[in-house]
Write a protein that holds these residues in place. Structure first.
Motif, mmCIF file in Angstrom:
data_model
loop_
_atom_site.group_PDB
_atom_site.id
_atom_site.type_symbol
_atom_site.label_atom_id
_atom_site.label_comp_id
_atom_site.label_asym_id
_atom_site.label_seq_id
_atom_site.Cartn_x
_atom_site.Cartn_y
_atom_site.Cartn_z
ATOM 1 N N MET A 47 0.968 -1.227 0.050
ATOM 2 C CA MET A 47 0.203 -0.128 -0.071
ATOM 3 C C MET A 47 0.858 1.192 -0.076
ATOM 4 N N TRP A 48 0.604 2.301 -0.714
ATOM 5 C CA TRP A 48 0.997 3.554 -0.599
ATOM 6 C C TRP A 48 -0.136 4.508 -0.093
ATOM 7 N N LEU A 49 -0.209 4.961 0.997
ATOM 8 C CA LEU A 49 -1.240 5.755 1.665
ATOM 9 C C LEU A 49 -1.167 7.066 1.500
ATOM 10 N N HIS A 50 -2.045 7.772 1.277
ATOM 11 C CA HIS A 50 -2.251 9.097 0.886
ATOM 12 C C HIS A 50 -1.782 10.165 1.862
ATOM 13 N N PHE A 51 -0.803 11.184 1.460
ATOM 14 C CA PHE A 51 -0.247 12.267 2.500
ATOM 15 C C PHE A 51 0.201 11.632 3.657
ATOM 16 N N THR A 52 0.933 10.242 3.369
ATOM 17 C CA THR A 52 1.216 9.719 4.698
ATOM 18 C C THR A 52 2.929 9.485 4.754
ATOM 19 N N ARG A 53 3.473 9.775 5.924
ATOM 20 C CA ARG A 53 4.930 9.060 5.903
ATOM 21 C C ARG A 53 4.975 7.762 5.895
ATOM 22 N N MET A 54 5.453 6.909 4.822
ATOM 23 C CA MET A 54 5.271 5.561 4.826
ATOM 24 C C MET A 54 6.384 4.916 5.839
ATOM 25 N N SER A 55 7.542 5.855 6.214
ATOM 26 C CA SER A 55 8.386 5.016 7.170
ATOM 27 C C SER A 55 7.955 4.896 8.415
ATOM 28 N N SER A 56 6.711 5.716 8.706
ATOM 29 C CA SER A 56 6.329 5.114 10.051
ATOM 30 C C SER A 56 5.899 3.936 10.333
ATOM 31 N N TYR A 57 5.599 3.202 9.153
ATOM 32 C CA TYR A 57 5.138 1.742 9.108
ATOM 33 C C TYR A 57 6.060 0.722 9.056
ATOM 34 N N HIS A 58 7.326 1.188 9.122
ATOM 35 C CA HIS A 58 8.446 0.126 9.001
ATOM 36 C C HIS A 58 8.227 -0.728 10.161
#
Ligand SMILES: Cc1ncc(COP(=O)(O)O)c(C=O)c1O
Length: 488
Positions: A47-58
């Protein structure tokens, strides 16, 4: 928002801090299942979430919301959350309405799709007539889209082509307010007044001009004591901007009835009457961007009705279907259609899925629920209680201002109530992203902590909510904001 992935600011799922402060109302009824874990892994991988720092989900789970019922949603672990933001200002009638879902299913089996390019289909016709009947004045023509950004984009394109058609080809500029959010496609982004989300995409289409917003809590000193004077000053700033730009170059002013971004700024008394006068004086179109404010959010079908002004165009989306299917559009005054109603004239604009039959059927069923349950009446009957309940929070040192109308409120957080000093960037980052968003979500409340302007928490619950839900919101906010203050 406090679903940890905020669609409007680059935030991710902050690590959990401290014990889970689930309130007594929050219930956990199932454990994480293997399929839940697989879903989590797949979400993190793809998933590539909108307006989201994806690194937070590592190293953290992505919150996965699996179902909704009434005013509540449930995550993949079965934990319940009060949906204090209606998803994203969308779920007016609440979740899990079978009759609305079934209306969509029936339409899909009768006619799943046909375009509105040179054709019509019955549900779009029915919906257009119904919306025209609900809208103020002669907003009789409906151009459907699939989203709010497309509605805003369409309104600007219509304004430009309309002025070319009537022999005023130099009019292309659009005025909008500082910090206002009007969408993310390139045209809508040029109208949006949030520098932070525009900068990576410059150069944007030319013509976006900013005017002051109506944040009375932060009004300039010379009008800070008088709300009406402040409102007239803010409206007159629109006239000054038109004169500065050259009236012959200005096509439209885009304003929300209550400005969302920055934390729910209602219009001061007299503001829209003055803006309407100014637009008439200079031949500029007034576009009421009601992507959030329409369909009961303010206790009326349209925000313009609450504040008594006549727009030339209303843009809408979100609540028109309460999210059971995507739909947006613009309602347009008869006069704007005239240049397009003879000879070869054509509005050169279209979108494949606009006015999708399933979405139109769903919108009609959604409006049936509004009528059957008198949802506008529910908002009007309860809005004073909602306000009073939220105003109880003003006894907390961190709460500077509570503002809004209807079922649409912002709570501004401050470092010092007396001086109204706000948080610096580092504090705001630590407070909102590092703590509040996650803590509110953990406590069982979906709302929104936003620092695109000064830090605010926003609430925009389903229109079916009543006093017991307001109390639940107040209690969760009180507990989490008290913790936040002690951490400063
Ligand atoms: C006032 C306003 N206009 C436009 C938009 C864009 O709508 P969408 O996200 O459906 O493109 C939004 C979205 O929140 C909005 O609040």
């Amino acid at each position: 928002m406090t679903t940890p992935s905020d669609p409007y600011r680059s935030q991710g799922h902050a690590p959990r801090t401290g014990p889970d402060p689930m309130g007594p109302e929050a219930v956990t009824d199932t454990a994480v299942t293997p399929s839940g874990q697989a879903l989590q892994e797949s979400a993190r991988r793809h998933m590539w979430l909108h307006f989201t720092r994806m690194s937070s989900y590592h190293n953290n789970d992505i919150p996965v919301i699996v179902r909704g019922e009434g005013q509540y949603v449930y995550d993949q672990n079965g934990k319940r959350y009060l949906d204090g933001l209606s998803g994203l200002f969308v779920s007016q009638i609440g979740h899990g309405r079978k009759e609305v879902a079934e209306a969509g299913a029936r339409q899909a089996s009768e006619l799943a799709y046909f375009p509105l390019w040179s054709y019509a289909h019955p549900r779009a016709v029915d919906l257009a007539e119904r919306l025209a009947g609900l809208a103020p004045g002669d907003l009789n023509r409906v151009f459907f889209t699939t989203s709010g950004s497309e509605a805003v984009e369409s309104a600007w394109k219509l304004a430009k082509q309309y002025f070319k058609a009537i022999g005023e080809p130099a009019r292309y500029k659009v005025l909008s307010r500082e910090i206002a959010y009007h969408g993310t496609s390139m045209g809508a982004l040029a109208i949006t007044g949030l520098p932070g989300i525009k900068e990576p995409f410059e150069p944007l289409p030319p013509g976006g001009v900013r005017v002051p917003n109506t944040n009375f809590y932060r009004a300039p000193g010379f009008v800070a004591e008088d709300l009406t004077a402040f409102g007239l000053w803010a409206a007159d700033e629109i006239e000054r901007a038109i004169l500065r730009e050259g009236p012959e170059s200005v096509a439209a002013v885009f304003l929300e009835p209550v400005q969302n971004s920055g934390g729910c700024f209602p219009p001061p008394p007299g503001y829209f009457a003055r803006v309407r006068e100014i637009c008439d004086r200079y031949g500029v179109l007034l576009v009421s961007d009601e992507v959030i404010c329409a369909f009961g959010r303010l206790g009326y079908y349209f925000g313009a009705q609450r504040y008594g002004y006549q727009p030339d165009i209303i843009t809408f989306a979100k609540g028109v279907t309460s999210g059971y299917a995507p739909l947006g559009g613009m309602l347009v005054r008869d006069q704007l259609m005239e240049p397009f109603s003879a000879g070869t004239a054509t509005f050169l604009h279209g979108i494949t899925f606009a006015g999708h039959p399933v979405s139109c059927a769903v919108a009609l069923a959604n409006l049936d629920v509004f009528e059957k349950e008198d949802l506008l009446g529910n908002v009007r009957a309860n809005e004073a209680t909602f306000r009073a309940t939220l105003e109880q929070l003003l006894d907390l040192p961190i709460v500077g201002d509570v503002r809004g109308d209807g079922y649409f409120y912002g709570i501004e957080l401050v470092k010092d109530k007396v001086t109204r000093e706000t948080f610096n960037d580092e504090e705001s980052e630590r407070l909102l992203r590092g703590f509040l968003s996650q803590a509110l979500f953990d406590a069982g409340l979906v709302c929104r902590a936003d620092d695109r302007g000064d830090p605010v928490i926003q609430l925009s619950p389903p229109l079916t909510c009543g006093p017991e839900h307001f109390t639940e919101m107040e209690q969760i906010l009180r507990s989490v904001l008290t913790q936040a203050w002690s951490r400063l």
